[in-house]
Design an enzyme around this catalytic site. Sequence first.
Site, mmCIF file in Angstrom:
data_model
loop_
_atom_site.group_PDB
_atom_site.id
_atom_site.type_symbol
_atom_site.label_atom_id
_atom_site.label_comp_id
_atom_site.label_asym_id
_atom_site.label_seq_id
_atom_site.Cartn_x
_atom_site.Cartn_y
_atom_site.Cartn_z
ATOM 1 N N TYR A 99 -10.379 -3.185 -4.653
ATOM 2 C CA TYR A 99 -11.476 -2.547 -3.938
ATOM 3 C C TYR A 99 -12.723 -3.444 -3.954
ATOM 4 O O TYR A 99 -13.472 -3.496 -4.927
ATOM 5 C CB TYR A 99 -11.821 -1.190 -4.556
ATOM 6 N N HIS B 78 -0.173 -0.812 -8.890
ATOM 7 C CA HIS B 78 -0.817 -0.566 -7.600
ATOM 8 C C HIS B 78 0.030 -1.087 -6.439
ATOM 9 O O HIS B 78 0.189 -2.295 -6.263
ATOM 10 C CB HIS B 78 -2.192 -1.260 -7.588
#
Length: 338
Positions: free
Chosen positions: A57, A142
Amino acid sequence: MNRQHRLGRSRVSVSPLAFGGAAIGNLLGEVPDEQAAQAVDAAWESGLRYFDTAPHYGLGLSEQRLGQALRGRPRAEFTLSTKVGRLLDPVTGPVGDDLANGFAVPARHRRRWDFSAQGVRRSITASLERLGLDRIDVVYLHDPDDHAEQALDEAYPELERLRAEGTVGAIGIGMNQAALPARFVRDTDLDAVLLAGRYSLLDQRGLTELLPLAAERGVGVVIGGVFNSGLLATPRPGATFDYAPAPEQLVSRAMEFKAVSERHGVPLRAAALHFPFGHPAVSSVLVGVRSAAEATDAAELLARPVPAALWTELRERGLLGPDVPVPGGAGARDAGAG
């Protein structure tokens, strides 16, 4: 919102509403530093105590901002999760932007997939440095869609070792599909699954295998993407579903959900936030937040009671199947209303 839910069989607890940190990593647009800090402050004031982020992110920006905003808070009072699988390698030479990956930040690093044991250790060390915190409560694998075997054979065992050492409190997998997480729940000793977009009013693919299996195995589930990237927030022609223009049939269905919700005096967004808590495996619902107003709004929506008659009408109209669990049913979690 002061209630806490245990995350599966782990010793980690999470608030019913979780702060999704992608937006303060400048997802799809720049968020000023002050606005990001105010978003975390408002979330805290609203009772949120679970905060999620990832190196992906904003190329580490989300971790940096979240760590800075939380550093002055009592460490025992909040839960923080981050993720492994993408290492950030520094870029030498001219730097462009990262908009091709969805983040309005300078591309000073390049993401590199790495689900090796060494990569997991390196990723967690780097995350701790960016966060400026002493530990990570939950670490998710992830998006290992194209790296399933390495994630299973190398990354997962290393996370088990880190959990045994006490470096991390709980381990999980975070994805926007349900099949691979179900495999991990079957074949490993995961504590948690972060499932994005696959358990909502419009999309219940997570219910086919993953959620029942998680409940059976004592694995906690965190649900993200309850608005399916916008369609369930503001149903209208041109709205997005899974980050693409929604098909006309889905728009019509979302409009039906909206009409039923409003007949019962409930905003559709509130119904969408409450819905996942009908399943006993669900511990928390994660919402992306980029401002103080969004944090406060999400907390107020989840605190808003949703009458049982709303769920009954959705079933009567065929908008929810008879076997889809709804809030207030047997075994359902308390979303923290009130």
